[in-house]
Design a protein around this motif. Structure first.
Motif, PDB file in Angstrom:
ATOM      1  N   PRO A  26       6.879   2.214  -5.648  1.00 27.72           N
ATOM      2  CA  PRO A  26       5.707   2.679  -4.733  1.00 27.72           C
ATOM      3  C   PRO A  26       5.371   1.813  -3.606  1.00 27.72           C
ATOM      4  CG  PRO A  26       4.884   1.643  -6.966  1.00 27.72           C
ATOM      5  CD  PRO A  26       6.354   1.495  -6.871  1.00 27.72           C
ATOM      6  N   VAL A  27       5.039   2.565  -2.621  1.00 27.47           N
ATOM      7  CA  VAL A  27       4.395   1.716  -1.423  1.00 27.47           C
ATOM      8  C   VAL A  27       3.224   1.087  -1.682  1.00 27.47           C
ATOM      9  CG1 VAL A  27       3.831   2.102   1.046  1.00 27.47           C
ATOM     10  CG2 VAL A  27       5.966   3.348   0.106  1.00 27.47           C
ATOM     11  N   ASP A  28       2.635   0.225  -1.390  1.00 30.04           N
ATOM     12  CA  ASP A  28       1.432  -0.591  -1.501  1.00 30.04           C
ATOM     13  C   ASP A  28       0.747   0.048  -0.599  1.00 30.04           C
ATOM     14  OD1 ASP A  28      -0.662  -2.114  -2.185  1.00 30.04           O
ATOM     15  OD2 ASP A  28       0.101  -4.068  -1.567  1.00 30.04           O
ATOM     16  N   LEU A  29      -0.405   0.886  -0.753  1.00 29.00           N
ATOM     17  CA  LEU A  29      -1.356   1.350   0.345  1.00 29.00           C
ATOM     18  C   LEU A  29      -2.623   0.346   0.129  1.00 29.00           C
ATOM     19  CD1 LEU A  29      -1.234   5.218  -0.563  1.00 29.00           C
ATOM     20  CD2 LEU A  29      -0.048   3.812   1.359  1.00 29.00           C
ATOM     21  N   ASN A  30      -2.754  -0.658  -0.607  1.00 25.89           N
ATOM     22  CA  ASN A  30      -3.793  -1.380  -0.384  1.00 25.89           C
ATOM     23  C   ASN A  30      -4.374  -2.044   0.751  1.00 25.89           C
ATOM     24  OD1 ASN A  30      -5.048  -1.158  -3.367  1.00 25.89           O
ATOM     25  ND2 ASN A  30      -3.105  -2.090  -3.922  1.00 25.89           N
ATOM     26  N   PRO A  31      -3.136  -2.605   1.513  1.00 24.49           N
ATOM     27  CA  PRO A  31      -3.370  -3.030   2.864  1.00 24.49           C
ATOM     28  C   PRO A  31      -3.951  -2.125   3.827  1.00 24.49           C
ATOM     29  CG  PRO A  31      -1.237  -3.857   1.994  1.00 24.49           C
ATOM     30  CD  PRO A  31      -1.646  -2.805   1.223  1.00 24.49           C
ATOM     31  N   ARG A  32      -3.569  -0.875   3.807  1.00 20.30           N
ATOM     32  CA  ARG A  32      -3.959  -0.057   4.729  1.00 20.30           C
ATOM     33  C   ARG A  32      -5.637   0.556   4.244  1.00 20.30           C
ATOM     34  NH1 ARG A  32      -1.193   3.099   8.106  1.00 20.30           N
ATOM     35  NH2 ARG A  32      -2.575   4.923   7.352  1.00 20.30           N
ATOM     36  N   ILE A  33      -5.949   0.218   3.110  1.00 22.54           N
ATOM     37  CA  ILE A  33      -7.380   0.678   2.587  1.00 22.54           C
ATOM     38  C   ILE A  33      -8.074  -0.596   3.043  1.00 22.54           C
ATOM     39  CG2 ILE A  33      -8.918   0.389   0.743  1.00 22.54           C
ATOM     40  CD1 ILE A  33      -7.894   3.285   0.888  1.00 22.54           C
ATOM     41  N   ASN A  34      -7.679  -1.875   2.871  1.00 23.85           N
ATOM     42  CA  ASN A  34      -8.500  -3.083   3.029  1.00 23.85           C
ATOM     43  C   ASN A  34      -8.700  -3.270   4.585  1.00 23.85           C
ATOM     44  OD1 ASN A  34      -8.386  -3.481   0.475  1.00 23.85           O
ATOM     45  ND2 ASN A  34      -6.756  -4.842   0.273  1.00 23.85           N
ATOM     46  N   SER A  35      -7.432  -2.748   5.406  1.00 29.12           N
ATOM     47  CA  SER A  35      -7.674  -2.765   7.034  1.00 29.12           C
ATOM     48  C   SER A  35      -8.398  -1.811   7.595  1.00 29.12           C
ATOM     49  CB  SER A  35      -6.229  -2.881   7.582  1.00 29.12           C
ATOM     50  OG  SER A  35      -5.678  -1.643   7.395  1.00 29.12           O
ATOM     51  N   THR A  78       4.654  12.778 -11.237  1.00 29.37           N
ATOM     52  CA  THR A  78       3.051  12.497 -11.766  1.00 29.37           C
ATOM     53  C   THR A  78       2.903  10.926 -11.833  1.00 29.37           C
ATOM     54  OG1 THR A  78       2.843  14.690 -12.673  1.00 29.37           O
ATOM     55  CG2 THR A  78       1.154  13.115 -12.922  1.00 29.37           C
ATOM     56  N   LYS A  79       3.633  10.311 -12.567  1.00 29.24           N
ATOM     57  CA  LYS A  79       3.644   8.955 -12.890  1.00 29.24           C
ATOM     58  C   LYS A  79       3.941   7.925 -11.455  1.00 29.24           C
ATOM     59  CE  LYS A  79       6.545   8.949 -16.304  1.00 29.24           C
ATOM     60  NZ  LYS A  79       7.376   8.678 -17.632  1.00 29.24           N
ATOM     61  N   ASN A  80       4.563   8.580 -10.828  1.00 32.64           N
ATOM     62  CA  ASN A  80       4.928   7.891  -9.478  1.00 32.64           C
ATOM     63  C   ASN A  80       3.715   8.104  -8.218  1.00 32.64           C
ATOM     64  OD1 ASN A  80       7.447   7.181 -10.381  1.00 32.64           O
ATOM     65  ND2 ASN A  80       8.531   8.938  -9.330  1.00 32.64           N
ATOM     66  N   MET A  81       3.091   9.306  -8.570  1.00 27.86           N
ATOM     67  CA  MET A  81       1.912   9.521  -7.701  1.00 27.86           C
ATOM     68  C   MET A  81       0.948   8.402  -8.253  1.00 27.86           C
ATOM     69  SD  MET A  81      -0.489  12.771  -7.227  1.00 27.86           S
ATOM     70  CE  MET A  81      -1.043  12.687  -9.032  1.00 27.86           C
ATOM     71  N   ILE A  82       0.747   8.484  -9.438  1.00 33.18           N
ATOM     72  CA  ILE A  82      -0.357   7.374  -9.832  1.00 33.18           C
ATOM     73  C   ILE A  82       0.013   6.206  -9.562  1.00 33.18           C
ATOM     74  CG2 ILE A  82      -1.475   6.677 -11.970  1.00 33.18           C
ATOM     75  CD1 ILE A  82      -2.227   9.253 -11.008  1.00 33.18           C
ATOM     76  N   ALA A  83       1.503   5.719  -9.794  1.00 33.05           N
ATOM     77  CA  ALA A  83       1.605   4.254  -9.302  1.00 33.05           C
ATOM     78  C   ALA A  83       1.326   3.986  -7.812  1.00 33.05           C
ATOM     79  CB  ALA A  83       2.959   3.992  -9.762  1.00 33.05           C
ATOM     80  N   THR A  84       1.541   5.060  -7.145  1.00 36.57           N
ATOM     81  CA  THR A  84       1.214   4.729  -5.637  1.00 36.57           C
ATOM     82  C   THR A  84      -0.268   4.680  -5.190  1.00 36.57           C
ATOM     83  OG1 THR A  84       3.329   5.897  -5.157  1.00 36.57           O
ATOM     84  CG2 THR A  84       1.894   5.639  -3.345  1.00 36.57           C
ATOM     85  N   MET A  85      -1.069   5.129  -6.011  1.00 33.49           N
ATOM     86  CA  MET A  85      -2.537   5.132  -5.726  1.00 33.49           C
ATOM     87  C   MET A  85      -3.066   3.764  -5.385  1.00 33.49           C
ATOM     88  SD  MET A  85      -4.139   8.402  -5.858  1.00 33.49           S
ATOM     89  CE  MET A  85      -3.709   9.904  -6.803  1.00 33.49           C
ATOM     90  N   PRO A  86      -3.742   3.495  -4.531  1.00 29.01           N
ATOM     91  CA  PRO A  86      -4.399   2.131  -4.291  1.00 29.01           C
ATOM     92  C   PRO A  86      -5.416   1.883  -5.252  1.00 29.01           C
ATOM     93  CG  PRO A  86      -5.319   3.692  -2.752  1.00 29.01           C
ATOM     94  CD  PRO A  86      -4.380   4.347  -3.333  1.00 29.01           C
ATOM     95  N   ASP A  87      -5.913   0.652  -4.930  1.00 29.57           N
ATOM     96  CA  ASP A  87      -7.133   0.152  -6.108  1.00 29.57           C
ATOM     97  C   ASP A  87      -8.187   0.380  -5.769  1.00 29.57           C
ATOM     98  OD1 ASP A  87      -5.090  -0.965  -7.729  1.00 29.57           O
ATOM     99  OD2 ASP A  87      -4.977  -2.838  -6.665  1.00 29.57           O
ATOM    100  N   ILE A  88      -8.730   1.859  -5.905  1.00 24.89           N
ATOM    101  CA  ILE A  88      -9.860   2.309  -5.320  1.00 24.89           C
ATOM    102  C   ILE A  88     -10.506   3.023  -6.457  1.00 24.89           C
ATOM    103  CG2 ILE A  88      -9.282   2.612  -2.736  1.00 24.89           C
ATOM    104  CD1 ILE A  88      -8.721   5.428  -3.250  1.00 24.89           C
ATOM    105  N   SER A  89     -12.088   3.180  -6.482  1.00 27.68           N
ATOM    106  CA  SER A  89     -12.748   3.959  -7.426  1.00 27.68           C
ATOM    107  C   SER A  89     -12.372   5.424  -7.226  1.00 27.68           C
ATOM    108  CB  SER A  89     -14.325   3.642  -7.338  1.00 27.68           C
ATOM    109  OG  SER A  89     -14.818   4.377  -8.204  1.00 27.68           O
ATOM    110  N   LEU A  90     -11.925   5.956  -8.414  1.00 27.87           N
ATOM    111  CA  LEU A  90     -11.521   7.315  -8.452  1.00 27.87           C
ATOM    112  C   LEU A  90     -11.808   8.134  -9.831  1.00 27.87           C
ATOM    113  CD1 LEU A  90      -8.109   7.552  -6.893  1.00 27.87           C
ATOM    114  CD2 LEU A  90     -10.084   8.799  -5.835  1.00 27.87           C
TER     115      LEU A  90
END
Length: 404
Positions: A26-35, A78-90
């Motif tokens: 999975p692509v790490d989307l956390n840097p995009r969230i943090n920036s 579905t599992k790949n989608m969850i793995a790609t989710m960034p560390d945010i409150s959902l």
């Protein structure tokens, strides 16, 4: 020795088949969230997961080893989608549906990726019909009272069950019930809800229903699960879910402007016939017939046959000096949305440049637009077949004309 060789081949094939999903990184989307590049606007999501009999059919994606069932492929997606989710409150939910049943097997609860993945792994096949309408209605109740914006993600083949008892091809998905259910949910949530349809398999009926669903909500988007196998495409999809980026589906479809008439002809139509059509038009709109042109795969350069067609189209433009032209570029389904959008724009621009340089058509009569892979002229059952008849038909540019 031969037996050992066959055994090793079998073990290798077995390993590739059942560990294929492990290769997804999975692509790490956390840097995009943090920036701040990716802004969270979605607070809740529910996945509706189809486990009816038709999900036991093969997904249809070409592989060296073989094809997984739609159910297996849906679970991996579905599992790949969850793995790609960034560390945010959902706030998350997972609801299965089959026969006349639907069960919430996770949530609604804060997303815990490990627990959610376990819930996905627990889904098993059943031999029964599909009650998507009931599941959509239940999802509406799941989201009721949840703060902020929500996403409804439907993972299904949107297709009939192949066998129920001794009856084959049972039309168990009643389209009118599904559309009524999604319309009611849309009425309740409006622009606070985005609907995403992930299709398994490549049936035309399934594609049609998935598109009808997203056309009947304030915001919607549909995609085949096969394309989400690419981590970059999955990341783009997850970004859409997180950011609530789901404009009305109709915006992704080529639409004519006011009084715009689009005519595509296999052969040029003689001018006398065109004038005859214009003479009877009550609003005095002149209808012109142009041939569309086609491109090679991943190319925006004009082929000799395309230039020959454009020369005939140039003559029509010269004979009708009041005509203003919008050139629309399209692509086949292979590739990412972003790349295809860019390619379609380059194709339209190539046509415009030729009209100006070779035809001496004034630039103020020309405009361009790219529609990527949307609004295909032919449905592509297998996007990875790069040179299929449907793919070739979709690699095109057409003229949209209006004369006042």
């Amino acid at each position: 020795m031969r037996r050992v060789g066959y055994g090793l081949i079998f073990l290798s094939m077995f390993f590739l088949l059942f560990t294929g999903c492990a290769t997804f990184k999975p692509v790490d989307l956390n840097p995009r969230i943090n920036s701040g590049q990716l802004v969270q606007k979605t607070n809740n999501f529910v996945v509706l997961f189809d486990k009816s009999a038709s999900m036991n059919d093969m997904h249809g994606k070409p592989r060296f080893v073989g094809n997984p069932t739609r159910l297996i492929y849906a679970k991996d997606t579905t599992k790949n989608m969850i793995a790609t989710m960034p560390d945010i409150s959902l706030n998350a939910g997972l609801r299965t549906f089959w026969a006349e049943k639907t069960v919430l097997i996770y949530g609604m609860a804060p997303l815990n990726k490990e627990d959610y993945t376990k819930a996905v792994n627990s889904i098993e096949m059943v031999n029964s019909r599909t009650d998507l309408g009931k599941a959509i209605t239940a999802a509406g109740f799941d989201l009721r009272g949840a703060p902020g914006n929500s996403a409804l993600i439907i993972v299904s083949d949107f297709d009939m069950s192949p066998v129920v008892g001794d009856i084959k091809n049972v039309p168990d998905i009643r389209h009118e019930v599904v559309i009524d259910a999604i319309s009611r949910v849309n009425t309740e949530y409006g622009d606070k809800l985005c609907v995403y349809a992930i299709q398994l398999g490549y049936t035309q009926e399934g594609k049609d229903l998935s598109e009808q669903i997203v056309q009947n909500v304030a915001g919607g988007y549909t995609i085949n699960a096969d394309r989400l196998e690419n981590p970059a495409v999955m990341a783009t999809f997850v970004e859409k879910v997180i950011s609530g980026n789901c404009d009305r589906y109709q915006r992704y479809v080529a639409k004519p402007v006011e009084k715009l008439v689009i005519v595509v002809a296999d052969e040029p139509i003689v001018q006398e016939k065109v004038v005859a059509v214009a003479a009877v038009a009550a609003d005095k709109v002149v209808v012109l017939a142009f041939e569309d042109i086609h491109f090679d795969f991943d190319k925006s350069t004009l082929k000799p046959e395309a230039k020959a067609i454009l020369k005939r189209n140039i003559q029509i433009l010269k004979d009708n000096p009041k005509a203003k032209v919008r050139i629309a570029g399209y692509t086949s389904a292979s590739g990412t949305n972003e790349y295809n959008q860019s390619l379609s724009e380059r194709r339209a621009a190539a046509v415009q440049e030729y009209l100006i340089s070779e035809g001496l058509i004034s630039s103020d009569r020309l405009s361009t637009i790219g529609y990527g892979e949307t609004d295909p002229t032919m449905y592509e059952a297998a996007p990875k077949e790069l040179y299929s008849k449907a793919a070739k038909a979709n690699m095109r540019a057409l003229f949209q004309i209006i004369v006042q």
